[in-house]
Scaffold this motif. Structure first.
Motif, PDB file in Angstrom:
ATOM      1  N   PRO A 145      16.578 -11.271  -9.115  1.00 49.26           N
ATOM      2  CA  PRO A 145      16.234 -11.526  -7.709  1.00 49.26           C
ATOM      3  C   PRO A 145      15.205 -10.540  -7.146  1.00 49.26           C
ATOM      4  N   PHE A 146      14.328 -11.077  -6.323  1.00 42.55           N
ATOM      5  CA  PHE A 146      13.389 -10.261  -5.549  1.00 42.55           C
ATOM      6  C   PHE A 146      14.025 -10.026  -4.185  1.00 42.55           C
ATOM      7  N   ASP A 147      14.019  -8.780  -3.722  1.00 44.41           N
ATOM      8  CA  ASP A 147      14.547  -8.533  -2.376  1.00 44.41           C
ATOM      9  C   ASP A 147      13.956  -7.257  -1.781  1.00 44.41           C
ATOM     10  N   ALA A 148      14.573  -6.809  -0.693  1.00 50.86           N
ATOM     11  CA  ALA A 148      14.035  -5.667   0.053  1.00 50.86           C
ATOM     12  C   ALA A 148      13.982  -4.396  -0.804  1.00 50.86           C
ATOM     13  N   ASP A 149      14.807  -4.316  -1.853  1.00 51.42           N
ATOM     14  CA  ASP A 149      14.749  -3.121  -2.706  1.00 51.42           C
ATOM     15  C   ASP A 149      13.406  -3.014  -3.426  1.00 51.42           C
ATOM     16  N   ASP A 150      12.818  -4.153  -3.777  1.00 46.68           N
ATOM     17  CA  ASP A 150      11.488  -4.128  -4.395  1.00 46.68           C
ATOM     18  C   ASP A 150      10.450  -3.620  -3.397  1.00 46.68           C
ATOM     19  N   VAL A 151      10.594  -4.089  -2.157  1.00 45.33           N
ATOM     20  CA  VAL A 151       9.655  -3.684  -1.114  1.00 45.33           C
ATOM     21  C   VAL A 151       9.799  -2.183  -0.843  1.00 45.33           C
ATOM     22  N   MET A 152      11.051  -1.710  -0.778  1.00 45.13           N
ATOM     23  CA  MET A 152      11.283  -0.290  -0.488  1.00 45.13           C
ATOM     24  C   MET A 152      10.864   0.597  -1.655  1.00 45.13           C
ATOM     25  N   PHE A 153      11.053   0.131  -2.874  1.00 44.47           N
ATOM     26  CA  PHE A 153      10.609   0.928  -4.025  1.00 44.47           C
ATOM     27  C   PHE A 153       9.087   1.082  -3.986  1.00 44.47           C
ATOM     28  N   TYR A 154       8.389   0.007  -3.682  1.00 41.62           N
ATOM     29  CA  TYR A 154       6.929   0.098  -3.599  1.00 41.62           C
ATOM     30  C   TYR A 154       6.538   1.117  -2.525  1.00 41.62           C
TER      31      TYR A 154
END
Ligand code: GLA
Length: 691
Positions: free
Chosen positions: A184-193
């Protein structure tokens, strides 16, 4: 209005230039030869393009169902798609709903360093990274949006709202979308970036996103799995929605990247950056195709992403095209192969190839269609303005930088350039125009009357050089540094150029020959793409020739790069490590204007600010403009859904503007180019596609 006070400073700046010693006076640039864009754009409102919604049924290519879903290797298509996929509206698809199949064959002149875009690695350009990345918003297709409605399109962020005071922006991410490996893609990907790539100063993502890209003091936090919240120092800085598009907010797969990031793994930053070399296959992406095969100096092959989260209105999962090739060759070869029909796509951007390409494309049996757009490709000579240590210059380089900061020196250089000759050396005819530098003459923000042009005048240039304190003390035809600078030696200046483009090299050769007549010895430093970029971003250059980026072509995209508004936002003036940017007074003015533009909500004011910007820029020779010309989009005729009038470059490159995931080939026109027919991407890091 407070911004208008800049006019006063400007007026003084201009009148001081008009000293009688000059044979020619600064003026506005000459009207360019008329050059009509060939393809017409049909403008639409933004919401005509796409929406997010659930459809009653979804489809995929039959072979995916038969070979992968039925045997249980892959979940059903409806379970791979998000709750509400991104749906392209049929009315905006030039040829309507498409069919599956075939290959889009690109040729590129770059080479992949690896797949870690967030860590700063290039994939070789030519649309490869653009296709792998999906970003919070999207801007390339805006070329076709009505001027009054231009704002970034939703993408990974399917919607957003501003707080009443305009300091908080809440963004809603697409729900239930998955990376190409099914995670799944989610806010954790955004925050890691954000936290571990943009904010972490040990990492510089490709295209250079830093905190300042989104405004000094801007923060981002996770609210829940599908909601993130931005806070800004200014109210309603809608401009930053453009920075959330390609190439500054396209998150990578956190679940994979974290395994090599020093904060989460026992690694160094170098190991992080280089942790996913080109040989690493099946790197998870949110884009429509996944790399499954890499042969050095030969080809990168990508196959359709079975988890892609966009569909057409009939529920067909996109992309229509099964495979994508990136042949690893040269940029010039991209033009040749595309007009010849052995490749499918080129941005015809090197004028040296215009005449041949036009001839071939005019023939009845030509495999590709070719259409010129507006004059949006420009070239500048940028001088390194850092005198406080960026790139650790030696005594000679430091002396050059001090010259670069001397307005008489910059005027000398710009007046010694015969731009007509430079343009004609690339191609004869109405293609190239005189370009003093600054905003592209094809953007809506351009105002010719606010553009200051110092015409070609070698004698006047020599007088300016003398005012900069440079004399030929040893009579060898080259001026010398003053005795207290760099030992009073001949002035030698290196010129950083991208070796991969003949246009860049031809312009450099023209500049070198013309400046020799002024008494400057300019030495070519032609490096291959990735090395060139490293020298640029590391500050290891005196001068460089740079093809314009979208801040000059669109103004609204990459706006923060219009001036050194942050320590690492400018191309030719950055801070040394832990340092400040040593801004000159005219740069301080430009910084103020750009910041005012970013926070302004008023279109008339924004237009006025850009006039002021252009005047300060060109009066002070912020860069030495060289030439401007139109490019042509060349695409094989078998493709459908190519929007008419797509410029090769504006908010982004044409690879993105044409919306490749919607492009298709009619059944009776499909070629047999697939190298991995009926195969899908395999496991991340695994050997290749799966059968
Ligand atoms: C290179 C090419 C451009 C375009 C971009 C896309 O810079 O020269 O034409 O394809 O890559 O990133």
């Amino acid at each position: 209005m407070s911004h208008f006070r800049y006019w006063n400073t400007l007026a003084i700046g201009v009148s001081m230039l008009a000293f009688p010693a000059l044979a020619s006076e600064p003026t506005v640039p000459p009207e360019p030869a008329s050059f009509k864009a060939q393809a017409q754009i049909s403008y639409v409102p933004r919401d005509a393009i796409l929406e997010f919604k659930t459809l009653p049924v979804y489809h995929e290519p039959d072979w995916v169902t038969e070979k992968f879903v039925k045997p249980g290797k892959l979940p059903a298509v409806k379970d791979r798609l998000p709750k509400e996929p991104l749906v392209y509206k049929t009315g905006n698809m030039p040829d309507g709903i498409g069919v599956y199949g075939d290959t889009l064959r690109h040729v590129i002149g770059g080479r992949p360093e690896g797949w870690n875009y967030s860590g700063g690695q290039s994939q070789g350009y030519g649309g490869i990274d653009i296709g792998l990345s999906e970003c919070l918003t999207r801007t390339a297709p805006l070329f076709q949006v009505e001027a009054t409605d231009v704002e970034p399109l939703p993408n990974l962020a399917k919607g957003w709202e501003w707080s009443p005071d305009g300091h908080t922006l809440t963004m809603h991410l697409i729900e239930g979308a998955k990376w190409s490996d099914g995670v799944p893609f989610d806010a954790d990907d955004v925050m890691f970036y954000w936290d571990d790539n943009v904010i972490d100063s040990n990492v510089s993502p490709l295209n250079g996103a830093t905190q300042e890209t989104f405004g000094v003091g801007t923060t981002l936090k996770k609210i829940d799995a599908y909601t993130v919240e931005w806070t800004f120092k200014e109210a309603f800085p809608r401009q930053y929605l453009y920075a959330m598009a390609y190439g500054t907010f396209c998150p990578g797969p956190a679940h994979i990247l974290k395994t090599k990031h020093p904060k989460y793994a026992n690694t160094t930053y170098d190991q992080y950056k280089n942790g996913f070399p080109p040989e690493y296959m099946n790197m998870p992406v949110m884009g429509a195709w996944v790399p499954v095969e890499y042969r050095p100096d030969d080809i990168i092959v990508m196959r359709r992403n079975p988890y892609y989260w966009k569909v057409d209105e009939a529920g067909n999962q996109l992309p229509y095209v099964n495979e994508m090739h990136y042949k690893l060759s040269t940029w010039a070869d991209r033009d040749l192969q595309t007009v010849a029909g052995s490749a499918d796509f080129s941005n015809l951007e090197q004028p040296e190839n215009f005449v041949e390409s036009l001839k071939r494309a005019a023939q009845d049996n030509a495999p590709a269609r070719l259409a010129f757009g507006p004059r949006l490709i420009g070239y500048n000579l940028d001088m390194n303005f850092s005198a406080n240590g960026w790139g650790a210059p030696d005594a000679r380089a430091q002396a050059v930088r001090e010259l670069n900061r001397d307005e008489h020196f910059r005027k000398a250089v710009t007046m010694a350039i015969d731009r007509k000759k430079l343009g004609e050396a690339l191609v004869k005819g109405p293609f190239t125009a005189i370009y003093p530098g600054g905003l592209s003459s094809a953007t809506s923000f351009y105002d010719r009357q606010s553009t200051v042009y110092y015409p070609f005048d070698l004698e006047g240039a020599k007088a300016e050089l003398a005012k900069a304190g440079l004399k030929d003390t040893d009579g060898n035809g080259i001026v010398n540094f003053p005795p207290d600078k760099a030992g009073g030696k001949d002035v030698e200046i290196t010129l950083l150029v991208n070796n991969a483009y003949s246009t860049d090299k031809n312009l450099a050769e023209g500049v070198i020959a013309q400046l020799e007549k002024l008494g400057l010895r300019v030495i070519l430093n032609a490096l291959d793409g990735n090395q060139r970029d490293a020298a640029n971003f590391g500050g290891r250059f005196d001068w460089m020739i740079l093809r314009n980026r979208s801040e000059l072509a669109s103004v609204v995209q990459n706006t923060e790069q219009l001036a050194p508004v942050g320590p690492r936002t400018s191309w030719n003036h950055r801070a040394p490590e832990n340092g400040q940017v040593d801004l000159m007074p005219f740069e301080e003015e430009m910084v103020k204007i750009v910041n005012a533009f970013i926070s302004s909500q008023d279109n008339a004011e924004r237009a006025e600010l850009m006039k002021q910007y252009q005047r300060i820029y060109t009066t002070n020779v912020n860069t030495v403009g060289l030439t401007e010309f139109a490019g042509a989009l060349v695409i094989n005729k078998r493709f459908s859904n190519i929007p008419s009038g797509a410029p090769i470059f504006m908010f982004n490159w044409a690879e993105d503007a044409i919306i490749r995931e919607r492009v298709f080939v009619k059944a009776d026109k499909q070629g047999k180019f697939e190298l991995f027919p009926e195969q899908l991407p395999g496991k991340p890091g695994g050997p290749g596609p799966m059968n």
